[in-house]
Write a protein that holds these residues in place. Structure first.
Motif, PDB file in Angstrom:
ATOM      1  N   MET A  98      38.285  57.490  43.319  1.00 12.76           N
ATOM      2  CA  MET A  98      37.337  57.978  42.506  1.00 12.76           C
ATOM      3  C   MET A  98      35.930  57.669  43.096  1.00 12.76           C
ATOM      4  SD  MET A  98      37.094  59.416  39.759  1.00 12.76           S
ATOM      5  CE  MET A  98      36.332  59.835  38.268  1.00 12.76           C
ATOM      6  N   SER A  99      35.546  56.616  43.965  1.00 14.00           N
ATOM      7  CA  SER A  99      34.409  56.180  44.415  1.00 14.00           C
ATOM      8  C   SER A  99      34.330  56.822  45.510  1.00 14.00           C
ATOM      9  CB  SER A  99      34.563  54.675  44.688  1.00 14.00           C
ATOM     10  OG  SER A  99      35.487  54.345  45.667  1.00 14.00           O
ATOM     11  N   ASP A 100      35.118  57.390  46.163  1.00 13.24           N
ATOM     12  CA  ASP A 100      35.210  58.074  47.403  1.00 13.24           C
ATOM     13  C   ASP A 100      34.487  59.782  47.025  1.00 13.24           C
ATOM     14  OD1 ASP A 100      36.166  56.449  49.147  1.00 13.24           O
ATOM     15  OD2 ASP A 100      38.351  57.310  48.922  1.00 13.24           O
ATOM     16  N   ASN A 101      34.858  60.144  46.045  1.00 11.92           N
ATOM     17  CA  ASN A 101      34.098  61.487  45.410  1.00 11.92           C
ATOM     18  C   ASN A 101      32.683  61.111  45.196  1.00 11.92           C
ATOM     19  OD1 ASN A 101      34.081  63.917  44.529  1.00 11.92           O
ATOM     20  ND2 ASN A 101      35.040  63.847  42.698  1.00 11.92           N
ATOM     21  N   ARG A 102      32.478  60.133  44.351  1.00  9.94           N
ATOM     22  CA  ARG A 102      31.177  59.861  44.197  1.00  9.94           C
ATOM     23  C   ARG A 102      30.072  59.582  45.282  1.00  9.94           C
ATOM     24  NH1 ARG A 102      27.308  59.359  40.438  1.00  9.94           N
ATOM     25  NH2 ARG A 102      26.239  57.897  40.288  1.00  9.94           N
ATOM     26  N   SER A 103      30.445  58.809  46.518  1.00 12.92           N
ATOM     27  CA  SER A 103      29.880  58.661  47.742  1.00 12.92           C
ATOM     28  C   SER A 103      29.535  60.015  48.415  1.00 12.92           C
ATOM     29  CB  SER A 103      30.524  57.589  48.437  1.00 12.92           C
ATOM     30  OG  SER A 103      31.904  58.295  48.993  1.00 12.92           O
ATOM     31  N   SER A 104      30.376  61.117  48.292  1.00 13.71           N
ATOM     32  CA  SER A 104      30.214  62.395  49.096  1.00 13.71           C
ATOM     33  C   SER A 104      29.486  63.134  48.224  1.00 13.71           C
ATOM     34  CB  SER A 104      31.526  63.001  49.303  1.00 13.71           C
ATOM     35  OG  SER A 104      32.127  63.154  48.213  1.00 13.71           O
ATOM     36  N   ARG A 105      28.912  63.051  47.071  1.00 14.13           N
ATOM     37  CA  ARG A 105      28.061  64.045  46.375  1.00 14.13           C
ATOM     38  C   ARG A 105      26.749  63.543  46.463  1.00 14.13           C
ATOM     39  NH1 ARG A 105      28.004  63.368  40.107  1.00 14.13           N
ATOM     40  NH2 ARG A 105      25.993  63.875  40.058  1.00 14.13           N
ATOM     41  N   ILE A 106      25.754  64.540  46.691  1.00 15.48           N
ATOM     42  CA  ILE A 106      24.296  64.307  47.014  1.00 15.48           C
ATOM     43  C   ILE A 106      23.663  64.367  45.535  1.00 15.48           C
ATOM     44  CG2 ILE A 106      22.331  65.131  47.981  1.00 15.48           C
ATOM     45  CD1 ILE A 106      24.132  66.011  50.386  1.00 15.48           C
ATOM     46  N   ASP A 107      22.921  63.427  45.204  1.00 14.92           N
ATOM     47  CA  ASP A 107      22.293  63.321  43.658  1.00 14.92           C
ATOM     48  C   ASP A 107      20.830  64.207  44.042  1.00 14.92           C
ATOM     49  OD1 ASP A 107      24.133  62.134  42.200  1.00 14.92           O
ATOM     50  OD2 ASP A 107      23.242  60.276  42.866  1.00 14.92           O
ATOM     51  N   GLU A 108      20.494  64.929  43.156  1.00 16.06           N
ATOM     52  CA  GLU A 108      19.213  65.828  43.267  1.00 16.06           C
ATOM     53  C   GLU A 108      18.046  64.960  42.813  1.00 16.06           C
ATOM     54  OE1 GLU A 108      19.118  69.074  40.257  1.00 16.06           O
ATOM     55  OE2 GLU A 108      20.821  69.942  41.263  1.00 16.06           O
ATOM     56  N   TYR A 109      16.804  64.992  43.545  1.00 17.34           N
ATOM     57  CA  TYR A 109      15.539  64.426  43.370  1.00 17.34           C
ATOM     58  C   TYR A 109      14.407  65.173  43.225  1.00 17.34           C
ATOM     59  CZ  TYR A 109      11.852  61.118  44.435  1.00 17.34           C
ATOM     60  OH  TYR A 109      10.737  60.494  44.502  1.00 17.34           O
ATOM     61  N   LEU A 110      13.777  65.009  42.173  1.00 11.18           N
ATOM     62  CA  LEU A 110      12.784  66.004  41.978  1.00 11.18           C
ATOM     63  C   LEU A 110      11.433  65.037  41.920  1.00 11.18           C
ATOM     64  CD1 LEU A 110      13.995  68.470  39.186  1.00 11.18           C
ATOM     65  CD2 LEU A 110      13.619  68.786  41.625  1.00 11.18           C
ATOM     66  N   PRO A 111      10.315  65.220  42.790  1.00  8.45           N
ATOM     67  CA  PRO A 111       9.226  64.274  42.865  1.00  8.45           C
ATOM     68  C   PRO A 111       8.553  64.476  41.644  1.00  8.45           C
ATOM     69  CG  PRO A 111       9.052  66.118  44.322  1.00  8.45           C
ATOM     70  CD  PRO A 111      10.480  66.411  43.826  1.00  8.45           C
ATOM     71  N   THR A 112       7.921  63.271  41.101  1.00  9.14           N
ATOM     72  CA  THR A 112       7.004  63.362  39.947  1.00  9.14           C
ATOM     73  C   THR A 112       5.514  63.541  40.518  1.00  9.14           C
ATOM     74  OG1 THR A 112       6.939  60.940  40.016  1.00  9.14           O
ATOM     75  CG2 THR A 112       8.695  62.064  38.518  1.00  9.14           C
ATOM     76  N   GLN A 113       5.149  63.117  41.927  1.00  7.32           N
ATOM     77  CA  GLN A 113       3.940  63.265  42.272  1.00  7.32           C
ATOM     78  C   GLN A 113       3.899  64.217  43.571  1.00  7.32           C
ATOM     79  OE1 GLN A 113       2.546  59.519  43.351  1.00  7.32           O
ATOM     80  NE2 GLN A 113       1.856  59.089  41.031  1.00  7.32           N
ATOM     81  N   GLY A 114       2.976  64.788  43.951  1.00  8.76           N
ATOM     82  CA  GLY A 114       2.660  65.985  44.925  1.00  8.76           C
ATOM     83  C   GLY A 114       3.073  67.345  44.734  1.00  8.76           C
ATOM     84  N   LEU A 115       3.378  67.911  45.609  1.00  9.96           N
ATOM     85  CA  LEU A 115       3.550  69.402  45.623  1.00  9.96           C
ATOM     86  C   LEU A 115       4.953  69.814  45.788  1.00  9.96           C
ATOM     87  CD1 LEU A 115       0.607  70.769  47.431  1.00  9.96           C
ATOM     88  CD2 LEU A 115       0.685  70.534  44.876  1.00  9.96           C
ATOM     89  N   LEU A 116       5.602  70.744  45.098  1.00 10.61           N
ATOM     90  CA  LEU A 116       6.878  71.078  45.160  1.00 10.61           C
ATOM     91  C   LEU A 116       6.721  72.586  45.473  1.00 10.61           C
ATOM     92  CD1 LEU A 116       9.876  70.522  45.303  1.00 10.61           C
ATOM     93  CD2 LEU A 116       9.974  71.007  42.781  1.00 10.61           C
ATOM     94  N   TYR A 117       7.365  73.097  46.385  1.00 12.48           N
ATOM     95  CA  TYR A 117       7.100  74.400  46.906  1.00 12.48           C
ATOM     96  C   TYR A 117       8.530  75.130  47.376  1.00 12.48           C
ATOM     97  CZ  TYR A 117       6.242  73.301  51.731  1.00 12.48           C
ATOM     98  OH  TYR A 117       6.236  72.843  53.016  1.00 12.48           O
ATOM     99  N   PHE A 118       8.457  76.305  47.432  1.00 14.05           N
ATOM    100  CA  PHE A 118       9.489  77.138  48.097  1.00 14.05           C
ATOM    101  C   PHE A 118       9.254  78.094  48.957  1.00 14.05           C
ATOM    102  CE2 PHE A 118      12.407  80.832  47.935  1.00 14.05           C
ATOM    103  CZ  PHE A 118      13.630  80.178  48.467  1.00 14.05           C
ATOM    104  N   ASP A 119       9.338  78.196  50.377  1.00 16.40           N
ATOM    105  CA  ASP A 119       9.215  78.872  51.199  1.00 16.40           C
ATOM    106  C   ASP A 119      10.261  80.089  51.388  1.00 16.40           C
ATOM    107  OD1 ASP A 119       7.629  79.949  53.510  1.00 16.40           O
ATOM    108  OD2 ASP A 119       8.304  78.799  55.052  1.00 16.40           O
ATOM    109  N   GLU A 120       9.578  81.114  51.054  1.00 17.99           N
ATOM    110  CA  GLU A 120      10.601  82.445  51.206  1.00 17.99           C
ATOM    111  C   GLU A 120      10.544  83.193  52.539  1.00 17.99           C
ATOM    112  OE1 GLU A 120      11.213  86.805  48.742  1.00 17.99           O
ATOM    113  OE2 GLU A 120       9.492  85.125  47.996  1.00 17.99           O
TER     114      GLU A 120
END
Length: 67
Positions: free
Chosen positions: A1-23
């Motif tokens: 069970m711990s192997d599955n948790r270590s391979s998963r990437i958690d999302e991180y949304l910044p609270t400060q700064g700019l968040l943009y999407f380059d199309e």
């Protein structure tokens, strides 16, 4: 069970700064469309003209004068 948790990437949304999407635009290439060389009306006119010429030739062979 711990192997599955270590391979998963958690999302991180910044609270400060700019968040943009380059199309990035991608071109979509479609198959070329086949266009008729002659329109239907032009083909009909040509067949009518050919039929009229054939009738005229037949009448000339028979010796019929049109005037």
């Amino acid at each position: 069970m711990s192997d599955n948790r270590s391979s998963r990437i958690d999302e991180y949304l910044p609270t400060q700064g700019l968040l943009y999407f380059d199309e990035q635009l991608k071109y979509v290439i479609s198959k070329p469309k086949i266009m008729p060389l002659k329109s239907l009306t032009l083909e009909k006119l040509e067949t009518l003209q050919n039929e009229a010429q054939d009738k005229l030739k037949q009448q000339e062979k028979l010796g019929v004068d049109l005037q």
